[in-house]
Design a protein around this motif. Structure first.
Motif, PDB file in Angstrom:
ATOM      1  N   LEU A  37       0.857  -1.178   0.000  1.00 18.27           N
ATOM      2  CA  LEU A  37       0.000   0.000   0.000  1.00 18.27           C
ATOM      3  C   LEU A  37       0.894   1.230   0.000  1.00 18.27           C
ATOM      4  O   LEU A  37       1.753   1.368   0.859  1.00 18.27           O
ATOM      5  N   MET A  39       1.065   4.611   0.858  1.00 15.13           N
ATOM      6  CA  MET A  39       0.506   5.795   1.513  1.00 15.13           C
ATOM      7  C   MET A  39       1.437   6.985   1.404  1.00 15.13           C
ATOM      8  O   MET A  39       1.069   8.094   1.735  1.00 15.13           O
ATOM      9  N   LEU A 237      -4.919   7.407  -4.096  1.00  9.79           N
ATOM     10  CA  LEU A 237      -4.847   6.117  -3.414  1.00  9.79           C
ATOM     11  C   LEU A 237      -6.210   5.435  -3.431  1.00  9.79           C
ATOM     12  O   LEU A 237      -6.324   4.233  -3.686  1.00  9.79           O
ATOM     13  N   ASN A 241      -7.570   2.129  -5.160  1.00  7.69           N
ATOM     14  CA  ASN A 241      -8.142   1.101  -4.313  1.00  7.69           C
ATOM     15  C   ASN A 241      -9.417   0.516  -4.917  1.00  7.69           C
ATOM     16  O   ASN A 241      -9.656  -0.681  -4.861  1.00  7.69           O
ATOM     17  N   TYR A 283     -14.757  10.351  -1.416  1.00  8.89           N
ATOM     18  CA  TYR A 283     -14.395   9.484  -0.296  1.00  8.89           C
ATOM     19  C   TYR A 283     -15.548   8.566   0.083  1.00  8.89           C
ATOM     20  O   TYR A 283     -15.345   7.405   0.429  1.00  8.89           O
ATOM     21  N   THR A 286     -15.653   5.850  -2.357  1.00  7.87           N
ATOM     22  CA  THR A 286     -14.603   4.868  -2.097  1.00  7.87           C
ATOM     23  C   THR A 286     -15.020   3.879  -1.017  1.00  7.87           C
ATOM     24  O   THR A 286     -14.878   2.668  -1.187  1.00  7.87           O
ATOM     25  N   ILE A 287     -15.529   4.411   0.096  1.00  8.70           N
ATOM     26  CA  ILE A 287     -15.893   3.502   1.187  1.00  8.70           C
ATOM     27  C   ILE A 287     -17.016   2.566   0.751  1.00  8.70           C
ATOM     28  O   ILE A 287     -16.961   1.358   0.996  1.00  8.70           O
ATOM     29  N   MET A 290     -15.680  -0.020  -1.428  1.00 10.04           N
ATOM     30  CA  MET A 290     -14.916  -1.003  -0.658  1.00 10.04           C
ATOM     31  C   MET A 290     -15.846  -2.041  -0.051  1.00 10.04           C
ATOM     32  O   MET A 290     -15.560  -3.243  -0.058  1.00 10.04           O
ATOM     33  N   SER A 294     -15.816  -5.945  -1.084  1.00 16.30           N
ATOM     34  CA  SER A 294     -15.559  -6.968  -0.070  1.00 16.30           C
ATOM     35  C   SER A 294     -16.685  -7.993  -0.050  1.00 16.30           C
ATOM     36  O   SER A 294     -16.447  -9.197   0.074  1.00 16.30           O
TER      37      SER A 294
ATOM     38  N   ALA B 142     -12.265  -5.450   4.704  1.00 16.56           N
ATOM     39  CA  ALA B 142     -11.747  -4.346   3.893  1.00 16.56           C
ATOM     40  C   ALA B 142     -10.581  -3.675   4.615  1.00 16.56           C
ATOM     41  O   ALA B 142     -10.529  -3.655   5.834  1.00 16.56           O
ATOM     42  N   ASN B 143      -9.675  -3.108   3.830  1.00 21.80           N
ATOM     43  CA  ASN B 143      -8.471  -2.480   4.396  1.00 21.80           C
ATOM     44  C   ASN B 143      -8.832  -1.305   5.299  1.00 21.80           C
ATOM     45  O   ASN B 143      -9.419  -0.326   4.871  1.00 21.80           O
ATOM     46  N   ILE B 145      -6.848   0.809   6.966  1.00 25.72           N
ATOM     47  CA  ILE B 145      -6.064   2.038   6.830  1.00 25.72           C
ATOM     48  C   ILE B 145      -6.726   2.937   5.798  1.00 25.72           C
ATOM     49  O   ILE B 145      -6.978   4.118   6.039  1.00 25.72           O
ATOM     50  N   VAL B 146      -7.036   2.343   4.634  1.00 31.76           N
ATOM     51  CA  VAL B 146      -7.645   3.130   3.567  1.00 31.76           C
ATOM     52  C   VAL B 146      -8.996   3.677   4.024  1.00 31.76           C
ATOM     53  O   VAL B 146      -9.264   4.869   3.923  1.00 31.76           O
ATOM     54  N   SER B 147      -9.843   2.803   4.587  1.00 35.63           N
ATOM     55  CA  SER B 147     -11.195   3.264   4.909  1.00 35.63           C
ATOM     56  C   SER B 147     -11.159   4.322   6.002  1.00 35.63           C
ATOM     57  O   SER B 147     -11.949   5.262   5.974  1.00 35.63           O
ATOM     58  N   ILE B 149      -8.721   6.492   6.585  1.00 34.89           N
ATOM     59  CA  ILE B 149      -8.245   7.760   6.017  1.00 34.89           C
ATOM     60  C   ILE B 149      -9.354   8.426   5.206  1.00 34.89           C
ATOM     61  O   ILE B 149      -9.575   9.633   5.296  1.00 34.89           O
ATOM     62  N   MET B 150     -10.101   7.595   4.449  1.00 38.22           N
ATOM     63  CA  MET B 150     -11.222   8.147   3.688  1.00 38.22           C
ATOM     64  C   MET B 150     -12.227   8.795   4.633  1.00 38.22           C
ATOM     65  O   MET B 150     -12.731   9.882   4.381  1.00 38.22           O
TER      66      MET B 150
END
Lengths: 323, 362
Positions: A37, A39, A237, A241, A283, A286-287, A290, A294, B142-143, B145-147, B149-150
């Motif tokens: 990753l 960062m 990032l 992702n 953002y 993105t979440i 994700m 998943s 789910a990762n 760190i990414v989530s 930070i988002m």
């Protein structure tokens, strides 16, 4: 006519604002494929942005400025990977540390060189990357307005997406990169040096991130100001992702996130509250994505397991008939 | 065996001290090279924070929020989840507490009811927010760190939305909320020092957290889950629940810190960027070896060097930003397992050799 003009300039600003995000996303793509990753892309871009300004101011050459930015990005990548692999530290901590060093270091260097803490504007005679018009296309009414007249680096961003894809899927190094990312132990067992490949990945990511930094300080604006990357690395990032390591999908989402940026910029003048709301969306997307990804992954695994079980039961039955 | 463990513990401590000293030495060296008056700069940095009551108060002021975010990170670390949502939660609770305080201004509640109520609200909100990345990580893999930070950026922009749409005071020239009611503000404890009574809340929470970690069943469960989730599953611990709950409490700590910082240090909500309190909390927690009992010490140290930097920048020609650089270097060294590992292994090895010799003599 006015409307077409407005749409044209809006489209233009989408591509302009997407450029640093595209570079950031691609920088993350390369390391992601190697199982890491990235960062630290924020720090890569920030350091590169300053380096670009400094080198171009001293040498009075745009190309050397860009190369300086790329070199600075590579250096950051090398430091992160070295500290991480040789020092055996946790990657995210190294990256956070690197971002802090970049934030503090660039501001500090800025002050030592120019005597101000804010920006190099009017202190350093740094250069800007030229914008180019594309022949023929620039004369098409709407399309020309959107696509033509961008910075060289913007076009380079799209080219980099293609090159990243070639690198990952069509070269020896790319194959090793992927094998390390998929299963480092297996790669090691057939003689691939995981450490070396991951270091390469970080250096390449640094070069791409460096281009993003160069865009910020030599194209987006023509000076360096403190913390000018302002979270764009993290947007990249997240674009990566969502794309899960595919350069073209990363490109697509970078542009989607860039349009959110552009929309927010337009709204800032009339409705600042709404502008912030729009800024939130990338953002949120993105979440949500994700979560969806998943869920899909869990579902896929469940199905695979069921298939394996069903197959095993079927085989058992067959064996039973044989006897 | 006991010997080895002792050497390892000593070296853990030594690593932090050495990293700190190296960083400190770097600062001093840098000051010598870049300052026109190096002696003055070094004096300001080392002794400056203690030269006046107000400056010393500045250390305490800076340490209080770090105690909260540092304790919060200890919870995240205890279950091995790098949930950095504390950063966003900090600004979010500061903003929403301002909103709530303004909305409840008319009730005229007494201070000792109003402030605890606001802090409680902030803790609950912080806890709920930290649960978001915690849940999608624990349930879906789910990762985190990414989530997280988002989530930080979502919360940042949400506070800006609230600030400009709902609580902005258009009567002032800069972007800021209305002034929070007087009965919601922490008062100064020692006059003219800037040390506010919020310090006691920080100390109280510190004690509570240390007790949770060392004396309760939940503390034990957290540590077991963090060390070996498969084992804790077999022991009958509800692993996923513990993982999520620990992070919720961590978020609650950060949330309370944000609200307290707002009510104690600012009369208006006026942050327009992430404040880095959360990330500094990570630094503080890592320096404390992720153990809450050391947080008070590391938060104070971190606040001391930050205050030193501030004194340097106000009394000499050097910008305070160099301290961010130093922080980065410290984490890099502390995070590196290999840092000083060679020396440690050598000492353990020679210790073992000696023991063997002794055993042979018998």
């Amino acid at each position: 006519m006015n409307l077409i003009d407005a749409i044209g300039s809006f489209g233009f600003s989408i591509l302009r604002l997407s450029t640093p995000i595209i570079f950031a996303a691609l920088a993350c793509t390369v390391t992601k494929k190697a199982g890491l990753l990235n960062m630290s892309v924020e720090g890569m871009m920030l350091t590169a942005a300053l380096a670009g300004v400094l080198v171009s101011a001293v040498t009075q050459s745009v190309i050397l400025g860009i190369l300086g930015a790329v070199a600075a990005g590579c250096a950051v990548g090398l430091i992160v990977s070295t500290v991480n692999l040789v020092g055996k530290s946790e990657l995210y901590l190294t990256c956070i540390a690197m971002n802090l060093i970049a934030t503090g270091g660039t501001t500090f260097a800025l002050y030592m060189i120019t005597g101000t803490k804010g920006t190099t504007f009017s202190y350093l005679p740094s250069l800007a990357v030229p914008n180019i018009d594309i022949p023929l296309i620039k004369d098409i009414p709407l399309l020309g307005r959107i696509v033509s007249g961008h910075s060289v680096l913007t076009y380079l961003a799209f080219l980099t997406a293609l090159l990243t894809w070639v690198l990952i899927f069509k070269t020896r190094l790319g194959l090793r990169l992927r094998s390390v990312g998929e299963n480092a132990n297996a790669a090691q067992s057939v003689g691939v040096s995981v450490t070396r490949i991951q270091t390469y990945a970080y250096i390449i990511a640094g070069a791409i991130g460096g281009l993003g930094g160069a865009f910020m300080s030599m194209s987006y604006v023509s000076w360096f100001s403190r913390e000018m990357v302002a979270g764009r690395g993290f947007i990249g990032l997240s674009a990566n992702n969502i794309a899960n390591g595919n350069p073209f999908i990363a490109l697509l989402f970078s542009i989607i996130f860039g349009s959110a940026d552009a929309t927010s910029n337009v709204l800032q003048l009339t409705d600042a509250g709404m502008a912030y709301f729009i800024k939130m969306l990338p953002y949120v997307i993105t979440i949500v994505s994700m979560v969806i990804m998943s869920l899909l992954e869990i579902n896929r695994r469940k199905k695979m397991k069921q298939q394996v079980v069903a197959k095993a039961i079927a085989e058992l039955h067959l064996e039973g008939k044989d006897h | 065996m006991k010997n080895v463990r002792r050497i390892e513990a000593i070296f853990d401590f030594l690593r932090i001290v050495v990293a700190f000293l190296i960083a400190y030495g770097m600062v001093l060296l840098a000051l010598v090279f870049i300052s026109k008056d190096p002696m003055q700069a070094i004096y300001s940095f080392v002794a400056g924070p203690f030269t006046s009551l107000r400056r010393f108060g500045g250390i305490i002021q800076k340490a209080v929020p770090l105690v909260f975010t540092g304790l919060g990170m200890c919870f995240m670390y205890s279950v091995n989840r790098f949930n950095v949502s504390g950063e966003g939660i900090f600004i979010m609770t500061a903003c929403s507490t301002t909103y709530l305080a303004l909305a409840m201004e008319g009730l005229g509640l007494p201070k000792f009811v109003f402030i605890p109520l606001l802090l409680l609200f902030a803790a609950v909100l912080g806890g709920l927010l930290a649960t978001i990345p915690a849940t999608i990580n624990a349930k879906l893999g789910a990762n985190i760190i990414v989530s997280s930070i988002m989530l930080n950026y979502i919360l940042l922009f949400f506070t800006q939305f609230v600030l400009t749409r709902l609580i902005r005071d258009t009567g002032v020239s800069y972007t800021a909320s209305y002034e929070i009611p007087v009965n919601s503000r922490f008062s100064e404890w020692i006059p003219r020092s800037g040390i506010h009574t919020g310090l006691f809340v920080a100390l109280l929470i510190y004690v509570v957290v240390v007790i949770i970690f060392s004396k309760t069943k939940f503390g034990f469960e957290m540590r077991t889950v963090g060390n070996n989730p498969a084992f804790s599953d077999n022991m009958g611990i509800k692993t996923i629940a513990v993982i999520i709950l620990a992070q919720a409490i961590g978020g609650a700590c950060a949330g309370m810190g944000g609200a307290l910082e707002q009510l104690a240090m600012n009369t208006r909500f006026q942050w327009t960027e992430l404040t880095n309190h959360g990330m500094n909390g990570v630094v503080v927690a890592v320096l404390a070896k992720k153990k809450p009992q050391y947080i008070l010490l590391t938060a104070f140290l971190m606040a001391y060097i930050r205050q030193g930097a501030q004194v340097v920048s106000s009394s000499t020609d050097i910008p305070a930003e160099f301290i961010t650089l130093v922080q980065g270097v410290i984490i890099m060294m502390v995070a590196a397992e290999a840092f000083l590992a060679h020396t440690r292994n050598k000492i353990i090895y020679s210790g073992a050799l000696q023991e063997q010799k002794k055993g042979g003599a018998k």
